[in-house]
Design an enzyme around this catalytic site. Structure first.
Site, PDB file in Angstrom:
ATOM      1  N   LYS A 265       0.856  -1.193   0.000  1.00 54.34           N
ATOM      2  CA  LYS A 265       0.000   0.000   0.000  1.00 54.34           C
ATOM      3  C   LYS A 265       0.885   1.234   0.000  1.00 54.34           C
ATOM      4  O   LYS A 265       1.706   1.418   0.902  1.00 54.34           O
ATOM      5  CB  LYS A 265      -0.907   0.010   1.237  1.00 54.34           C
ATOM      6  N   LYS A 277      -9.922  13.124   8.011  1.00 54.88           N
ATOM      7  CA  LYS A 277      -9.438  12.746   9.347  1.00 54.88           C
ATOM      8  C   LYS A 277      -9.420  13.966  10.258  1.00 54.88           C
ATOM      9  O   LYS A 277      -9.284  15.086   9.768  1.00 54.88           O
ATOM     10  CB  LYS A 277      -7.998  12.215   9.236  1.00 54.88           C
ATOM     11  N   ARG A 351      -7.450  -0.389   1.250  1.00 52.17           N
ATOM     12  CA  ARG A 351      -7.985  -1.640   0.689  1.00 52.17           C
ATOM     13  C   ARG A 351      -8.426  -1.458  -0.757  1.00 52.17           C
ATOM     14  O   ARG A 351      -8.398  -2.396  -1.550  1.00 52.17           O
ATOM     15  CB  ARG A 351      -9.112  -2.167   1.586  1.00 52.17           C
TER      16      ARG A 351
HETATM   17  N1  BES Z   1      -3.952   4.802   6.907  1.00 55.72           N
HETATM   18  C1  BES Z   1      -5.034   4.553   7.772  1.00 55.72           C
HETATM   19  C2  BES Z   1      -4.704   3.584   8.906  1.00 55.72           C
HETATM   20  C3  BES Z   1      -3.708   4.095   9.905  1.00 55.72           C
HETATM   21  C4  BES Z   1      -4.118   4.773  11.032  1.00 55.72           C
HETATM   22  C5  BES Z   1      -2.372   3.835   9.742  1.00 55.72           C
HETATM   23  C6  BES Z   1      -3.200   5.218  11.950  1.00 55.72           C
HETATM   24  C7  BES Z   1      -1.444   4.276  10.679  1.00 55.72           C
HETATM   25  C8  BES Z   1      -1.857   4.968  11.776  1.00 55.72           C
HETATM   26  C9  BES Z   1      -6.193   3.953   6.975  1.00 55.72           C
HETATM   27  O1  BES Z   1      -6.287   4.375   5.670  1.00 55.72           O
HETATM   28  C10 BES Z   1      -7.440   4.367   7.655  1.00 55.72           C
HETATM   29  O2  BES Z   1      -7.723   5.524   7.656  1.00 55.72           O
HETATM   30  N2  BES Z   1      -8.157   3.400   8.215  1.00 55.72           N
HETATM   31  C11 BES Z   1      -9.363   3.680   8.910  1.00 55.72           C
HETATM   32  C12 BES Z   1     -10.385   2.693   8.443  1.00 55.72           C
HETATM   33  C13 BES Z   1     -11.780   3.034   8.848  1.00 55.72           C
HETATM   34  C14 BES Z   1     -12.250   4.276   8.140  1.00 55.72           C
HETATM   35  C15 BES Z   1     -12.671   1.877   8.511  1.00 55.72           C
HETATM   36  C16 BES Z   1      -9.082   3.526  10.387  1.00 55.72           C
HETATM   37  O3  BES Z   1      -8.284   2.668  10.770  1.00 55.72           O
HETATM   38  O4  BES Z   1      -9.640   4.302  11.155  1.00 55.72           O
HETATM   39 ZN    ZN Z   2      -4.565   4.960   4.786  1.00 58.48          ZN
HETATM   40 MN    MN Z   3      -7.347   6.165   5.460  1.00 58.30          MN
END
Ligand code: BES
Ligand code: ZN
Ligand code: MN
Length: 500
Positions: A265, A277, A351
């Site tokens: 990724k 975010k 994903r």
């Molecule tokens: N890149 C993030 C995951 C992440 C969070 C990596 C903190 C490293 C540190 C990923 O793209 C993401 O935002 N995931 C979300 C998924 C949710 C929206 C279902 C998450 O983990 O909150």
């Molecule tokens: Zn991400």
């Molecule tokens: Mn994300």
């Protein structure tokens, strides 16, 4: 700190700074003992006065009296002399590197001999050197004001490792040093800020692997549109910077077996997109390409040590931004596989990138196995913290091989479950699936999503490295925000199971 490493046959360090090892019985090796004698038995006296017991990680810094050519003797405790594995030698190298850095020396001789007189193997000495190398890493490219020491020339050090099997150590380090270079490639990529490292710039860095004999192909937007990678392309819609898909091939076995494929990724910056975010900590999302960085570092490592195996690295590079052109919650996209996806949350973008990269990998290469790496979910950090990557797999043998490589390298993984009940959580009202599974088991539903893009019969593993590739805890061999997690793990996984 810039470190110039070399190996030499046993010799008495003539001048400058020497480092010697000492066990928890305060025993010294032959050279260390001789040095101690010329200094009048200083080590035992200083140990008693300073309550030094030779414990692993402890040390005694002795300034030597006038009349001796050697200025300084650093006695490093190693605890028990027996039962040390390669990773112990690597950690010791890191610990000693830190002490050398603290001394501001410019030339150091490390006398590598076991206090109990037993041999130190070439691989062990190489692991020690690798530990020094990884510890010395510092991402200071953007610091224009150097510290006083650096201005005074203290930013570089020549280290000579004196060891009995010097030539074996040297050849072992030739290979292991290549792996360290791969780790450093990954660390640099993750540490780079988003403005410097977008998808195109990342692809340019990957192109540099051509120098090592890796074939590198870069696919642009047009090619990806033709391949119908609309899940990946959807993520990139909000960004002014176009996406890239990079295919790196190392043909070390000349096509004897089907290739191993690693997929990463590469979200160069993840703002969350329209599902933006929160601001606090968003700067960390420059590291959301840690999976792609590990795959790139791995390809570097394999090529540098000329691994006898065919490996393909595929990285999906995008930037996830909010914009008038960005994709929105409720959108439905058709992935390259033909399966449709309802976007519930634009922040579950990794994903979407991976599903097309995974499908492409299988369609084009019929791999022997696929391992993907991704900073995929915050939830994996809730489950495992920063000390294990989450491992998901449809194949127990593959999972076992990865777990063992994790134990051997200290880049630990922990297996997580998959199953029908979790899979149901991503069924969608309007499409074949949705891109989030709700509040619970976020890392597992993310893995279930990926699994829907793995063909029956393809051994597959997914490593969620959100907690390990960035914001990494400081260790003996890593002081950087980015550890380069995954490179040593997968290099070992390949070496132990797939090289002839
Ligand atoms: N890149 C993030 C995951 C992440 C969070 C990596 C903190 C490293 C540190 C990923 O793209 C993401 O935002 N995931 C979300 C998924 C949710 C929206 C279902 C998450 O983990 O909150
Ligand atoms: Zn991400
Ligand atoms: Mn994300």
């Amino acid at each position: 700190m810039k470190l110039n490493l070399s190996f030499a046959k046993p010799q008495m360090p003539a001048d400058g700074v020497a480092v010697v090892l000492c066990d928890d019985k305060l025993a010294l090796g032959a050279i260390a003992g001789a040095l101690d004698q010329t200094a009048g038995g200083l080590v035992a006296r200083a140990a008693a006065a300073g309550n030094f017991k030779g414990k692993e990680g402890s040390s005694l810094d002795l300034v030597l009296p006038a009349g001796l050519a050697l200025d300084r003797l650093l006695v490093a405790g190693i605890g028990k002399a027996e039962g040390r594995g390669e990773s112990d030698w690597m950690k010791l190298g890191g610990t000693i590197m830190a002490k050398i850095g603290g001394l501001k020396a410019t030339a150091v001789t490390v006398v590598l001999e076991r206090p109990d007189g037993a041999d130190i193997e070439g691989e062990e000495a190489a692991a020690f050197a690798a530990g020094m190398r990884l510890r010395a890493y510092d991402f200071d490219r953007y610091k224009t004001r150097k510290s006083d020491d650096e201005e005074n020339g203290g930013d570089a050090v020549d280290v000579t490792i004196v060891v009995d099997k010097a030539s074996k150590a040297k050849s072992a380090y030739k290979l292991l040093g290549g792996v360290c270079d791969g780790v450093i490639v990954a660390r640099d990529l993750v540490n780079e800020p988003g403005n410097v490292l977008g998808p195109e710039e990342f692809a340019d860095r990957a192109k540099k692997l051509e120098k090592l004999g890796v074939e590198v192909e870069v696919l642009g937007e047009k090619e990806m549109r033709k391949l119908k990678m609309d899940a990946l392309l959807g993520v990139a819609l909000g960004s002014a910077r176009p996406p890239r898909l990079v295919v790196m091939r190392w043909n070390g076995a000349k096509g004897k077996d089907k290739p191993l494929v690693f997929v990463g990724k590469g979200v160069c910056f993840d703002s969350g997109g329209i599902s933006l975010k929160p601001g606090a900590g968003m700067e960390d999302m420059k590291g959301d390409m840690g999976g792609a960085a590990a795959v790139t570092g791995l390809m570097h490592a394999l090529a540098a040590r000329k691994a006898r195996v065919d490996v393909i690295g595929i990285i999906g590079l995008v930037e996830n931004m909010p914009d008038g052109k960005a994709q929105r919650p409720g959108d439905i996209v058709t992935s390259m596989s033909g399966q449709t996806i309802e976007i519930i949350n634009t922040d579950a973008e990794g994903r979407l990138v991976l599903c097309d990269a995974l499908w492409y990998a299988q369609e084009r290469f019929e791999p022997r196995l696929v391992v993907d790496l991704a900073t995929l979910t915050g939830a994996i950090m809730i489950a495992l913290g920063h000390h294990h990557a989450g491992l998901f797999a449809n194949d127990d043998d593959l999972a076992g091989q990865l777990a063992r490589a994790g134990e051997a390298t200290g880049e630990a993984v922990w297996r997580m479950p998959l199953g029908k009940d979790y899979d149901k959580l991503i069924d969608s009202k309007f499409a074949d699936m949705k891109n989030t599974g709700g509040r619970w088991a976020g890392s597992i539903t993310a893995a279930q999503f990926l699994k829907r893009f793995v063909k029956d019969g393809t051994p597959w593993a997914h490593l969620d490295v959100a907690g390990t590739a960035m914001g990494s805890p400081k260790t003996e061999i890593s002081q950087s925000w980015s550890s380069g997690f995954g490179v040593r793990l997968l290099d070992r996984f390949v070496a132990d199971n797939y090289e002839k």
